[in-house]
Design a protein around this motif. Structure first.
Motif, PDB file in Angstrom:
ATOM      1  N   LYS A 192       0.839  -1.195   0.000  1.00  0.00           N
ATOM      2  CA  LYS A 192       0.000   0.000   0.000  1.00  0.00           C
ATOM      3  C   LYS A 192       0.878   1.250   0.000  1.00  0.00           C
ATOM      4  O   LYS A 192       1.918   1.294   0.652  1.00  0.00           O
ATOM      5  CB  LYS A 192      -0.902   0.020   1.229  1.00  0.00           C
ATOM      6  CG  LYS A 192      -2.001  -1.028   1.211  1.00  0.00           C
ATOM      7  CD  LYS A 192      -2.930  -0.865   2.413  1.00  0.00           C
ATOM      8  CE  LYS A 192      -4.042  -1.896   2.387  1.00  0.00           C
ATOM      9  NZ  LYS A 192      -4.989  -1.721   3.506  1.00  0.00           N
ATOM     10  N   ILE A 193       0.431   2.267  -0.719  1.00  0.00           N
ATOM     11  CA  ILE A 193       1.159   3.540  -0.754  1.00  0.00           C
ATOM     12  C   ILE A 193       0.764   4.366   0.463  1.00  0.00           C
ATOM     13  O   ILE A 193      -0.419   4.552   0.737  1.00  0.00           O
ATOM     14  CB  ILE A 193       0.833   4.317  -2.046  1.00  0.00           C
ATOM     15  CG1 ILE A 193       1.239   3.489  -3.274  1.00  0.00           C
ATOM     16  CG2 ILE A 193       1.537   5.669  -2.051  1.00  0.00           C
ATOM     17  CD1 ILE A 193       0.859   4.123  -4.595  1.00  0.00           C
ATOM     18  N   LYS A 194       1.759   4.849   1.162  1.00  0.00           N
ATOM     19  CA  LYS A 194       1.512   5.673   2.341  1.00  0.00           C
ATOM     20  C   LYS A 194       2.228   7.010   2.192  1.00  0.00           C
ATOM     21  O   LYS A 194       3.268   7.098   1.550  1.00  0.00           O
ATOM     22  CB  LYS A 194       2.002   4.957   3.606  1.00  0.00           C
ATOM     23  CG  LYS A 194       1.275   3.643   3.877  1.00  0.00           C
ATOM     24  CD  LYS A 194       1.825   2.951   5.113  1.00  0.00           C
ATOM     25  CE  LYS A 194       1.104   1.619   5.371  1.00  0.00           C
ATOM     26  NZ  LYS A 194       1.656   0.915   6.557  1.00  0.00           N
ATOM     27  N   GLY A 195       1.642   8.029   2.797  1.00  0.00           N
ATOM     28  CA  GLY A 195       2.304   9.321   2.857  1.00  0.00           C
ATOM     29  C   GLY A 195       2.121  10.212   1.650  1.00  0.00           C
ATOM     30  O   GLY A 195       2.772  11.249   1.530  1.00  0.00           O
ATOM     31  N   ASP A 202      -6.892   2.656  -0.675  1.00  0.00           N
ATOM     32  CA  ASP A 202      -6.226   1.361  -0.856  1.00  0.00           C
ATOM     33  C   ASP A 202      -5.389   1.354  -2.133  1.00  0.00           C
ATOM     34  O   ASP A 202      -5.436   0.424  -2.922  1.00  0.00           O
ATOM     35  CB  ASP A 202      -7.264   0.241  -0.890  1.00  0.00           C
ATOM     36  CG  ASP A 202      -6.618  -1.144  -0.858  1.00  0.00           C
ATOM     37  OD1 ASP A 202      -5.530  -1.282  -0.264  1.00  0.00           O
ATOM     38  OD2 ASP A 202      -7.196  -2.081  -1.427  1.00  0.00           O
ATOM     39  N   GLU A 203      -4.609   2.414  -2.329  1.00  0.00           N
ATOM     40  CA  GLU A 203      -3.766   2.477  -3.524  1.00  0.00           C
ATOM     41  C   GLU A 203      -2.498   1.636  -3.323  1.00  0.00           C
ATOM     42  O   GLU A 203      -1.909   1.615  -2.252  1.00  0.00           O
ATOM     43  CB  GLU A 203      -3.374   3.922  -3.831  1.00  0.00           C
ATOM     44  CG  GLU A 203      -4.515   4.742  -4.407  1.00  0.00           C
ATOM     45  CD  GLU A 203      -4.882   4.361  -5.830  1.00  0.00           C
ATOM     46  OE1 GLU A 203      -4.230   3.464  -6.398  1.00  0.00           O
ATOM     47  OE2 GLU A 203      -5.821   4.955  -6.373  1.00  0.00           O
ATOM     48  N   THR A 242       7.802   6.358  -5.180  1.00  0.00           N
ATOM     49  CA  THR A 242       8.769   5.842  -4.208  1.00  0.00           C
ATOM     50  C   THR A 242      10.189   6.006  -4.751  1.00  0.00           C
ATOM     51  O   THR A 242      10.386   6.234  -5.948  1.00  0.00           O
ATOM     52  CB  THR A 242       8.493   4.354  -3.915  1.00  0.00           C
ATOM     53  OG1 THR A 242       9.302   3.934  -2.819  1.00  0.00           O
ATOM     54  CG2 THR A 242       8.774   3.466  -5.107  1.00  0.00           C
ATOM     55  N   ASP A 243      11.146   5.889  -3.873  1.00  0.00           N
ATOM     56  CA  ASP A 243      12.554   5.976  -4.263  1.00  0.00           C
ATOM     57  C   ASP A 243      12.943   4.726  -5.051  1.00  0.00           C
ATOM     58  O   ASP A 243      12.742   3.599  -4.597  1.00  0.00           O
ATOM     59  CB  ASP A 243      13.430   6.086  -3.008  1.00  0.00           C
ATOM     60  CG  ASP A 243      14.915   6.118  -3.342  1.00  0.00           C
ATOM     61  OD1 ASP A 243      15.260   6.576  -4.447  1.00  0.00           O
ATOM     62  OD2 ASP A 243      15.714   5.667  -2.495  1.00  0.00           O
TER      63      ASP A 243
END
Length: 252
Positions: A192-195, A202-203, A242-243
């Motif tokens: 899940k993607i956070k932040g 729910d991505e 994300t990195d």
């Protein structure tokens, strides 16, 4: 075996009642004049929800095997005809399905399993496309099994690939699966993607990568790309969320 297909316009409430009371087979009012010839019939798992791990993998692999063995030689138009499958489920496999999926004795379960719209959310549809795309691009059983297991392990991303018509392409799917495998991205893409504000509740990273591919089409003709070009674009879209510095090859 000649299968007479059900009519497309049927009273669903009456259909459910007659299914439970075994009054569909032989009732000409339900059937159209369309027929399909099938050499042999065999049931496979048609609903693979609320199971996980080894059991889910076994059910999917069984479905892939049966579809490939018994149905893959049918015309694609028939394979992707939801009414063909509903006819089999309601007439040829009624008794077996009632045992395997007792929830279809309730109207909600019946509609969700037997009568569900035949698209990317339908398990039979998912399995048919997997068999068509993997079967035509694998030269050995070992290679085929590996790709099937990659689909099962990355089902969320697979769903989003087949959701978009432009990505329903065997080469694109195989290339994406190979990229995931080669770069060991499965765990990352399912997370899940956070932040990041503005996204849904729910991505997941894999969904967003496919979303970016879809958004950029036709400027970026991703279904036509070579695997190496696709990999670079895949990393680029993942980098939005994300990195990815550890995924990029060093410049010499």
């Amino acid at each position: 075996m000649e299968i007479k297909l059900l009519k497309k316009e049927i009273d669903q409430n009456q259909l459910f009642t007659d299914f439970l009371e075994d009054r569909i087979e032989g009732n000409e009012e339900y059937f159209s004049n369309e027929t399909v010839f099938v050499k042999e019939l065999k049931l496979f798992p048609i609903y693979i929800a609320k199971v996980d791990g080894v059991e889910r993998e076994e059910m999917f692999l069984e479905a892939f095997h049966v579809i490939e063995t018994y149905y893959a030689d049918l015309d694609r138009e028939i394979l992707l005809n939801g009414q063909f499958w509903r006819t089999l489920f309601l007439t040829q496999f009624r008794d077996e399905l009632l045992i395997k999926y007792p929830q279809i004795e309730e109207e909600k379960g019946f509609n969700n399993i037997i009568m569900k719209k035949f698209d990317w959310e339908n398990y039979v549809y998912k399995c048919i496309l997997a068999v068509q795309y993997v079967g035509s691009n694998c030269s050995s059983e070992e290679e085929k099994l590996k790709r099937y297991k990659l689909i099962i392990d990355n089902l969320d991303l697979y769903n989003y690939i087949i959701k978009y018509e432009i990505f329903r392409n065997d080469v694109f799917l195989i290339n994406v699966l190979d990229i995931i495998d080669e770069m060991n991205l499965s765990k990352q893409l399912k997370a899940k993607i956070k932040g990041i504000e503005g996204l849904g509740k729910d991505e997941r990273y894999g969904r967003r990568v496919i979303y970016e591919f879809n958004k950029s089409y036709p400027i970026v003709m991703s279904p036509m790309m070579s695997k190496e070009d696709l990999k670079a674009q895949f990393i680029e879209y993942l980098s939005i969320y994300t990195d990815v510095s550890h995924l990029k090859e060093p410049v010499h």
